[in-house]
Motif scaffolding. Structure first.
Motif, short mmCIF file in Angstrom:
data_model
loop_
_atom_site.label_atom_id
_atom_site.label_comp_id
_atom_site.label_asym_id
_atom_site.label_seq_id
_atom_site.Cartn_x
_atom_site.Cartn_y
_atom_site.Cartn_z
N SER A 31 0.70 -1.10 -0.18
CA SER A 31 -0.66 0.08 -0.06
C SER A 31 0.99 1.30 0.12
N ALA A 34 -0.61 4.53 1.19
CA ALA A 34 -1.08 4.91 2.22
C ALA A 34 0.00 5.50 3.46
N PHE A 35 1.08 5.54 2.85
CA PHE A 35 1.66 6.13 3.96
C PHE A 35 3.10 7.12 3.26
N MET A 93 -1.07 3.05 10.67
CA MET A 93 -2.64 1.89 10.28
C MET A 93 -3.04 1.07 9.01
N TYR A 99 -7.47 -10.06 5.77
CA TYR A 99 -8.28 -9.87 7.02
C TYR A 99 -9.19 -9.07 6.96
N GLY A 103 -13.30 -6.17 11.43
CA GLY A 103 -13.52 -5.51 12.01
C GLY A 103 -12.10 -4.94 12.87
N PHE A 104 -10.81 -5.81 12.29
CA PHE A 104 -9.89 -5.85 12.57
C PHE A 104 -9.00 -4.42 13.21
N ALA A 105 -9.21 -2.97 12.33
CA ALA A 105 -8.61 -2.04 12.16
C ALA A 105 -9.45 -1.18 13.08
N ARG A 106 -10.77 -1.28 12.84
CA ARG A 106 -12.04 -0.82 13.84
C ARG A 106 -11.30 -1.39 15.83
N ALA A 136 -9.98 3.71 4.83
CA ALA A 136 -9.55 4.78 6.13
C ALA A 136 -10.13 5.90 6.36
N ARG A 138 -13.08 6.73 6.16
CA ARG A 138 -14.26 5.95 6.56
C ARG A 138 -13.79 5.72 8.36
N TYR A 140 -11.87 6.39 9.95
CA TYR A 140 -11.20 7.95 10.85
C TYR A 140 -12.55 9.00 11.11
N SER A 142 -15.92 7.51 11.11
CA SER A 142 -16.72 6.54 12.29
C SER A 142 -16.26 6.94 13.50
C1 COA Z 1 -7.95 0.79 6.24
C2 COA Z 1 -7.93 -0.19 7.11
C3 COA Z 1 -7.21 -0.42 7.88
C4 COA Z 1 -9.36 -0.56 6.99
O1 COA Z 1 -9.13 -2.01 8.11
P1 COA Z 1 -10.23 -2.75 7.86
O2 COA Z 1 -9.99 -4.33 9.06
O3 COA Z 1 -10.35 -4.08 7.06
O4 COA Z 1 -11.36 -2.42 8.70
P2 COA Z 1 -12.98 -2.65 9.16
O5 COA Z 1 -12.86 -3.44 9.21
O6 COA Z 1 -12.60 -2.54 10.64
O7 COA Z 1 -13.89 -1.44 9.03
C5 COA Z 1 -13.55 -0.22 9.94
C6 COA Z 1 -14.16 0.79 8.61
O8 COA Z 1 -13.44 1.06 8.07
C7 COA Z 1 -14.48 1.65 6.81
N1 COA Z 1 -14.36 0.84 5.93
C8 COA Z 1 -12.92 -0.46 5.82
N2 COA Z 1 -12.85 -0.49 4.57
C9 COA Z 1 -13.80 -0.32 3.88
C10 COA Z 1 -14.28 -0.45 2.38
N3 COA Z 1 -13.55 -1.11 1.97
N4 COA Z 1 -14.64 0.84 2.02
C11 COA Z 1 -15.72 1.81 2.46
N5 COA Z 1 -14.98 1.90 4.04
C12 COA Z 1 -14.37 0.78 3.96
C13 COA Z 1 -15.95 1.64 7.61
O9 COA Z 1 -15.83 2.58 7.86
C14 COA Z 1 -16.27 0.45 8.26
O10 COA Z 1 -16.64 0.19 9.42
P3 COA Z 1 -17.79 -0.42 8.64
O11 COA Z 1 -17.74 -2.33 8.98
O12 COA Z 1 -18.84 -0.19 10.02
O13 COA Z 1 -18.66 0.10 7.82
C15 COA Z 1 -7.15 -1.53 5.69
O14 COA Z 1 -8.27 -1.67 4.35
C16 COA Z 1 -5.91 -1.01 4.56
O15 COA Z 1 -4.83 -1.59 6.18
N6 COA Z 1 -5.74 0.09 4.19
C17 COA Z 1 -4.28 -0.01 3.93
C18 COA Z 1 -3.47 1.06 4.23
C19 COA Z 1 -4.24 2.17 4.90
O16 COA Z 1 -4.63 3.35 3.84
N7 COA Z 1 -4.15 2.89 6.24
C20 COA Z 1 -4.21 4.09 6.87
C21 COA Z 1 -3.98 5.15 6.82
S1 COA Z 1 -4.05 6.38 7.01
#
Ligand code: COA
Length: 171
Positions: A31, A34-35, A93, A99, A103-106, A136, A138, A140, A142
């Motif tokens: 990604s 993302a960083f 993040m 995975y 819900g892991f990121a939340r 990401a 979305r 934040y 939420s």
């Molecule tokens: C962003 C990221 C960490 C989310 O991880 P995840 O474990 O899939 O997230 P969760 O399952 O905990 O979902 C939490 C919330 O994220 C948002 N979300 C997760 N996947 C989403 C998608 N595909 N589209 C839109 N929103 C999404 C939603 O708000 C979701 O809440 P909800 O399930 O109640 O709708 C993951 O997609 C990732 O690693 N992305 C690449 C790296 C990145 O962008 N990091 C952020 C750097 S600032």
């Protein structure tokens, strides 16, 4: 399939340096948008310097595990200067793609916010999100983060420039 109840979150420490390094390199390669850190730069860091970072006093990195596999992480660090110590940052993040949406990121972010709230005199959490990272952003939003600014062409990846938005959560 493994039961979702096998998920757990804990703070990473110096003994997790190898698994942390592997996950961090994976996310920087998988990604890059993302960083702001590049995989090339991170791969130059010694294990000692990474282990030291994981042993921070108020700063922390949380890992999300399924069984004993590290599948996600989030970092927190606090400003040191007296006039800035009320501010902390959410960084790095990431959840492995296979995975996601479970819900892991939340869970990681909720735990990071809870820990930050327990730190004396910490008043606000800040972060930056490159505009390509809509999932990401979305997440934040939420949990209450609000955009307070946007920098155009903030990050250069390959030959392309991307804007970054800055978000803030008052504790
Ligand atoms: C962003 C990221 C960490 C989310 O991880 P995840 O474990 O899939 O997230 P969760 O399952 O905990 O979902 C939490 C919330 O994220 C948002 N979300 C997760 N996947 C989403 C998608 N595909 N589209 C839109 N929103 C999404 C939603 O708000 C979701 O809440 P909800 O399930 O109640 O709708 C993951 O997609 C990732 O690693 N992305 C690449 C790296 C990145 O962008 N990091 C952020 C750097 S600032």
């Amino acid at each position: 399939m493994t039961s979702p109840t096998a998920m757990h979150i804990r703070q990473l420490n110096g003994t997790d340096v190898e698994i942390y390094r592997v996950l961090r390199l994976t996310c920087l390669r998988e990604s890059p948008h993302a960083f702001t850190t590049s995989a090339e730069e991170f791969s130059q860091r010694t294990l000692d310097s990474i282990a030291q970072q994981l042993r921070g006093h108020e700063n922390f990195t949380l890992g999300a595990f399924e069984e004993d596999r590290l599948v996600g992480m989030v970092g927190f660090y606090r400003e040191n200067a007296l006039k800035l110590r009320h501010k902390g940052y959410i960084v790095s993040m990431y959840v492995l793609s296979e995975y996601r949406s479970r819900g892991f990121a939340r869970a990681l972010l909720i735990e990071a916010i809870a820990r930050a709230k327990r730190l004396p005199d910490l008043k606000q959490l800040l972060l930056g999100v490159v505009v390509t990272q809509t999932a990401a952003k979305r997440l934040y939003e939420s949990l209450g983060f609000e955009v307070y600014g946007r920098e155009s062409d903030a990050v250069k990846i390959g030959g392309e420039y991307f804007d970054e938005e800055f978000m803030l959560l008052k504790l």
